[in-house]
Scaffold this active site. Sequence first.
Site, PDB file in Angstrom:
ATOM      1  N   GLY A 249      50.102  42.038  49.457  1.00 18.20           N
ATOM      2  CA  GLY A 249      49.779  41.635  50.437  1.00 18.20           C
ATOM      3  C   GLY A 249      50.972  41.323  51.533  1.00 18.20           C
TER       4      GLY A 249
ATOM      5  N   LYS B 184      20.126  77.165  28.212  1.00 19.60           N
ATOM      6  CA  LYS B 184      19.077  76.410  28.780  1.00 19.60           C
ATOM      7  C   LYS B 184      17.894  77.289  28.800  1.00 19.60           C
ATOM      8  CE  LYS B 184      17.420  73.038  31.077  1.00 19.60           C
ATOM      9  NZ  LYS B 184      16.351  73.328  31.493  1.00 19.60           N
TER      10      LYS B 184
ATOM     11  N   ASP C  11      58.108  42.630  40.235  1.00 20.38           N
ATOM     12  CA  ASP C  11      57.970  42.300  41.569  1.00 20.38           C
ATOM     13  C   ASP C  11      58.619  43.677  41.907  1.00 20.38           C
ATOM     14  OD1 ASP C  11      57.786  42.014  44.023  1.00 20.38           O
ATOM     15  OD2 ASP C  11      58.701  40.037  44.519  1.00 20.38           O
TER      16      ASP C  11
ATOM     17  N   HIS D  85      24.906  49.846  28.085  1.00 18.62           N
ATOM     18  CA  HIS D  85      25.147  49.408  29.574  1.00 18.62           C
ATOM     19  C   HIS D  85      25.717  50.612  30.522  1.00 18.62           C
ATOM     20  CE1 HIS D  85      27.310  46.075  31.837  1.00 18.62           C
ATOM     21  NE2 HIS D  85      26.482  46.577  32.601  1.00 18.62           N
TER      22      HIS D  85
ATOM     23  N   ASP E 221      27.842  47.727  24.464  1.00 20.53           N
ATOM     24  CA  ASP E 221      28.350  46.222  24.446  1.00 20.53           C
ATOM     25  C   ASP E 221      27.934  45.676  23.374  1.00 20.53           C
ATOM     26  OD1 ASP E 221      29.699  45.841  27.026  1.00 20.53           O
ATOM     27  OD2 ASP E 221      27.564  46.014  27.951  1.00 20.53           O
TER      28      ASP E 221
ATOM     29  N   LYS F  62      55.106  43.381  51.428  1.00 18.10           N
ATOM     30  CA  LYS F  62      55.592  44.544  51.669  1.00 18.10           C
ATOM     31  C   LYS F  62      55.620  45.686  50.069  1.00 18.10           C
ATOM     32  CE  LYS F  62      59.704  42.805  52.206  1.00 18.10           C
ATOM     33  NZ  LYS F  62      61.246  42.543  52.382  1.00 18.10           N
TER      34      LYS F  62
END
Length: 814
Positions: free
Chosen positions: A178, A515, A142, A360, A368, A180
């Site tokens: 949410g 290219k 914290d 995916h 996956d 300080k």
Amino acid sequence: MAKRQKVTVDGRQLTLSNLDKVLYPSAGTTKAEVLTYLSTIALVLVPQAAGRPVTRKHWPDGVGTEAEPRAPFFRKDLEDSAPGWVPREDLEHSDHTNTYPLIDGPSVLAWLGQVAALEIHVPQWRFDADGVPQNPDRLVLDLDPGPGLGLAECAEVARLCRDILTDLGLESVPVTSGSKGIHLYAGLDGASTSEQVSEVAHELARSLEADHPDLVVSRMKKSLRRGRVLVDWSQNNASKTTVCPYSLRGRARPFVAAPRTWDELDDPGLAQLDHRQVMDRVADGLDPMADLGQGQRADGSADALDAYRARRDAARTPEPVPEAAPHGSARGGSRGTGEEEAGRTAGSAGTEPIFVIQEHHASRLHFDTRYERDGVLVSWAVPKGPPLEPGVNRLAVQTEDHPLEYARFEGRIPKGEYGAGEVTIWDSGTIAIEKWRAGEEIIAVLDGRPDGGLGGVPRRYVLVHTDGDSWLMQLMKDQPAAAAPFTDDLPAPMLATAGSPADLDADDEWAFEGKWDGYRAIAGVREDGVELRSRNGVDLLPTFPELAALAELVPAGTVVDGEIVALDSSSRPSFGLLQTRGKLTRPRDVERAMEDTPAHLFVFDLLRSPEHGSLLTRPYSERRALLEELLGGDGRSGSDRIQVPVALGVPVDAAIDISRELGLEGIVAKRTDDRYLPGRRSRGWIKIKHDAHQEAVVIGYRAGKGSRSSTLGSLLLAVPEDGELAYAGRVGSGFAEAELADLRAQLDRITRRTPAVGDVPAADSRDATWVSAKLVGEVAHSGRTSEGRLRQPIWRGLRPDKTPDEVRWESPVE
């Protein structure tokens, strides 16, 4: 609004009351809005809280205002008035026992909202299936700013903590609290006790304080905290709790303990997020805490699909979402410790177990990879796909187990849902498990489809656990014997993705080719001659018969990929000359043009050789080496019509400069370890053009004036977006006089009464003649407007080698 309402949430009945009561007066947020928030974020909050005893802070009369805040009441024991279906567990303390509620789904969150339990606090450990507290599965720090400091300083300390945790092998996720400061979470494997984790966290805080005494403090004493950030390590104690990620806070405004990305912490405008912002993030599929959420039934029994269900709403996604198993019935956990060496195990209903690998296209492309085990698909996300050469390690991040029905899933997961994007089956088949040591090592042989991404041969892989959810996937040296199949049909060409040098991942090795401004072609040499096909399967040999010379250079059974090009008098590619040549159909005209405008086949990839069989799964670097061995890599091949163009070298800036000097359209960057994916667009090939070109579908024309009165003045264009054509603007310059009459004649054969798109502005549609969306052309342009229209387009010509469904935007909206 009714004062009391009976509702059914997740199959459970609940009575809601006072829905119009304002719980956050400063924001005007009502209980109904709080309940909407809890319903929306259940899919991400439940995995963080499941199996943990919940303590609550209640504000039955609302939180008050910043000037006059109301005090909450704190509750551990489950209310006597709680519905009987709320799951619960007893926890013995030194002198008493508390009964705590557990969160197992949206219904419990709805009940908590009904009783105005706005803040949900949980410890860092969970109950097991028998209601016994386990070792912590995460560490928390914290970071609390002292007087004079704010989020910016907390973010700075968070990055310092992250560096230490990374050195310990722990990946961490920041959460703006949410209130300080910032909470920092790191996932653990459950091997350490709360006391041991607390000691590690304490030592981390002490070391930071020693290294940064002017910024960090690790002691609670208030006199030490001014101008410093407190690294509070104490919440790792088994008896302590922290506000649950995604919980609301009882502040003046409805702020949330919101998981964030590390990139967000670098934002100088970093701020706390409110409930609406968090709902928007969840709708966009953003859940930075996803890897720290684990499937655990609220009654303590492990259901391997709980985490899967918590992230999905069957009403919003086409994915299969099976019903939950009855409470108390445990399905075998794939992450447990009870599996040892095993031979081929039976799959569902006694059949052979299966595997599936799904491509995916989510926020980032990944593959996956799913193995059937104990009635579910144990799953890993492999960003670069399973390796196809021994000795190559690929990161594989274990994700939540999936239901067996998912092995057949293909489709688009809607925007805003978890995993939003397109899913296709890359390969699937049966699996032989040779070793399964859960959490350590898995060896299996995958036997996929003949046309699958694994190349139609059985492949033996090993997955080795490294840390947390991270594994390494490797193709083993000892492989099952099998010959690569050969099919008579030529494969569709692999496609490049438009991009810029910034799209080249610095961790990858890249090669650079020119290219070429021409027609893409796949050529195969058979015993009876050469087959030459465009990217949409059109036979090109009658138009370019001189390219049959390929059969004189390579043996039958060879398949190559390349570009058909016409050269001007300076030996530079000319799309205009190629277009003129490509329109010819009469043999006499073609024969004459072979002398005046000869075609060249620039070969840049080898897809098959009689000696090696199919090369589709070999890395690009190996295919290129074999191609140069076969045809020569210095621009000469024994034929002035067939050649392998020289590579442009590195770095990318030098390759771009060389391509400009040669008069080429740009470069193609190819990842050296990339396989060949027939018919698929890959980020393993990135095309970087010097000038902006765009293919577009012709949907109509406007009549010309003056010298063009008998032909046309401009063409109306469209580009597919989300499966439907969208108007892209009109082009009126760049046309050669000789092509206008021919173009008008082609268009007049396919006229229709209404436009093929519905968003053509009135100014452009006035006096327009509409045509069926069949012809594809190409323009040069200087960008796109904010409305998505082409800016200053210049016509380059029709693209008979392209079909409308192949067209897509190649440049972003400015």
